[in-house]
Write an enzyme that holds these catalytic residues in place. Structure first.
Site, PDB file in Angstrom:
ATOM      1  N   SER A 187     106.474  52.337 -37.699  1.00 16.34           N
ATOM      2  CA  SER A 187     107.797  53.592 -38.666  1.00 16.34           C
ATOM      3  C   SER A 187     108.927  53.528 -37.222  1.00 16.34           C
ATOM      4  O   SER A 187     110.064  54.371 -37.188  1.00 16.34           O
ATOM      5  CB  SER A 187     107.294  55.062 -37.815  1.00 16.34           C
ATOM      6  OG  SER A 187     106.346  54.472 -36.120  1.00 16.34           O
ATOM      7  N   HIS A 215     103.014  55.726 -43.210  1.00 19.37           N
ATOM      8  CA  HIS A 215     104.707  55.841 -43.135  1.00 19.37           C
ATOM      9  C   HIS A 215     104.858  55.791 -45.070  1.00 19.37           C
ATOM     10  O   HIS A 215     105.727  55.288 -45.287  1.00 19.37           O
ATOM     11  CB  HIS A 215     105.470  55.979 -42.941  1.00 19.37           C
ATOM     12  CG  HIS A 215     106.076  56.094 -41.542  1.00 19.37           C
ATOM     13  ND1 HIS A 215     106.694  57.406 -41.287  1.00 19.37           N
ATOM     14  CD2 HIS A 215     104.960  56.294 -40.559  1.00 19.37           C
ATOM     15  CE1 HIS A 215     106.699  57.613 -40.273  1.00 19.37           C
ATOM     16  NE2 HIS A 215     105.822  57.036 -40.004  1.00 19.37           N
ATOM     17  N   LYS A 246     103.914  63.282 -45.027  1.00 16.38           N
ATOM     18  CA  LYS A 246     104.841  62.868 -44.812  1.00 16.38           C
ATOM     19  C   LYS A 246     105.136  62.247 -46.603  1.00 16.38           C
ATOM     20  O   LYS A 246     105.192  63.306 -47.259  1.00 16.38           O
ATOM     21  CB  LYS A 246     104.658  61.439 -44.496  1.00 16.38           C
ATOM     22  CG  LYS A 246     104.651  61.083 -42.884  1.00 16.38           C
ATOM     23  CD  LYS A 246     104.816  59.775 -41.730  1.00 16.38           C
ATOM     24  CE  LYS A 246     103.979  59.800 -41.230  1.00 16.38           C
ATOM     25  NZ  LYS A 246     104.871  61.105 -39.936  1.00 16.38           N
TER      26      LYS A 246
END
Ligand SMILES: Cc1ncc(COP(=O)(O)O)c(C=O)c1O
Length: 396
Positions: A187, A215, A246
């Site tokens: 990230s 992610h 997410k």
């Protein structure tokens, strides 16, 4: 966010926060009163264009996902009766676990209340004193938390330095068991773990591999199945962890692996057993999002990648250098913590919300502004936001 294994005291963290507040440059904890499209209205009346969202495909705002969550509240109430092992597990939880295992190509999956719980639960329970866990330095803090709790020996190599990983593996050959743990998509820098090399090294030195797809799940690789699928190493990675908080637009975390591992964790991992588990509404939202991704995932991802390209082009026009990375996480290196926070603050005053990553979230003195565009941003929003960013950096 990579946190290394350095610990900050409460006093240090508080002193930093107070210093930023005194200089009127504290950029954290914006209090959102109302989301309006891609903007948020703060309780002080400021309207900000959001460039830091992890809701990459916009699914948290999809009417079908909201309706699924509302229907689960109507059916089950706002929560379950207790811990999952006794009376907190619903047919929704079971269905989501089956669905996640199928999508990730693993025998079984276990649903945790968050991605943080999932990493802590998996790593702290799988590994023990006498074992070794080898980490990329930019791994997420929750991986390091799991490592500490396991009481295994923790080794760390410079970001993506495969030579260093090899030499640590060579040094740790006498250990009972060795686990290599990595974020699939980092990230802080927006780049991938080098999974083909990591898997080859793990096979050579008889180590296990854990990949956190936080992610990447929903976004990267074929059908958005993550970085493991992107590299085609599904059969060579032992454990996949991740979050539905997410791209899936809900809340919760997961661990996927062999049925033996998952059923073992289900019956002994404190991060699973001693926590209530996800509320049915969040689980229903995840199931609805996964159903949408089945039908519309390619179109949503296409929208995201078009916007990422627009953003990259606008950044290049604004002569903003990016940390090398292949993904939708765009990291603009700034430098000192003060400069990074100062630019983020200036951008906020111009109406743009970004993520100011400074130590311990980024290597010390290498602060960066992280921009995330989503599938929902409009071209004009991306271009305006990035031109304001270029201006803020130039005046920094
Ligand atoms: C790589 C990584 N792993 C785990 C997590 C934790 O996920 P959650 O927010 O669901 O606890 C995050 C969250 O930012 C993350 O970036």
């Amino acid at each position: 966010m990579g946190h290394g294994i350095r610990r900050r005291s409460i006093e240090t963290a508080l002193a930093t926060a107070e210093q930023l507040q005194a200089a009127d440059s504290y950029p954290y904890f914006p209090v959102i009163k109302e989301p309006i499209g891609n903007r948020v209205l703060l309780d002080n009346g400021t309207s900000l264009l959001v460039f830091g969202s992890c809701d990459y495909l916009g699914l948290s705002q999809d009417t079908r996902v909201k309706e699924a969550a509302a229907a689960a509240v109507a059916h089950f109430g706002t929560n379950t009766y207790g811990a999952q092992i006794f009376n907190g597990y619903t047919s929704l939880h079971r269905d989501l676990e089956h669905r996640l295992a199928a999508v990730l190509g693993k025998e079984s999956a276990l649903l945790f209340p968050s991605g943080m719980h999932a990493n802590i639960g998996a790593i702290a329970s799988m590994m023990q004193p006498g074992d070794v866990i080898i980490n990329d330095r930019l791994n997420h803090g929750s991986i390091f938390m799991g490592c500490r709790l396991s009481q295994a020996n923790i080794r760390t190599y410079r970001h993506n330095d495969m030579g260093r990983l090899r030499s640590i593996l060579r040094q740790t050959q006498g250990a009972a068991r060795v686990l290599i743990a990595v974020d699939g998509l980092f990230s802080a820098d927006g780049d991938y773990a080098q999974l083909p090399t990591i898997c080859a090294l793990a096979e050579e030195f008889d180590a296990l591999v854990l990949v956190d797809e936080a992610h990447s799940f929903g976004v990267i690789g074929p059908e958005g199945r993550g970085v493991v699928a992107h590299f085609g190493v599904e059969d060579r990675v032992d454990v996949i962890t991740g979050t539905v908080s997410k791209a899936v637009g809900s809340v919760g975390g997961f661990v996927a692996g062999s049925t033996e591992l998952i059923e073992g964790l289900r019956h002994m991992a404190p991060a699973y057993l001693l926590s209530r588990g996800s509320p049915p509404s969040a689980v229903a939202a995840s199931l609805a999002s996964l159903a949408i991704l089945d039908l519309e995932g390619d179109a949503l991802r296409h929208g995201l990648w078009s916007n990422v390209k627009l953003a990259r082009d606008a950044l290049a026009r604004g002569e903003l250098h990016l940390i090398e990375g292949e993904s939708h996480l765009l990291a603009v290196p700034i430098g000192s913590d003060e400069d990074t926070v100062g630019i983020a603050r200036r951008l906020t005053s111009k109406g743009v919300l970004t993520t100011a990553m400074i130590a311990p979230g980024a290597p010390s003195g290498k602060g960066r502004l992280r921009l995330t565009v989503t599938a929902r941003h409009r071209q004009s929003e991306i271009e305006d936001g990035i031109s304001l960013l270029a201006e803020a950096v130039a005046n920094g």
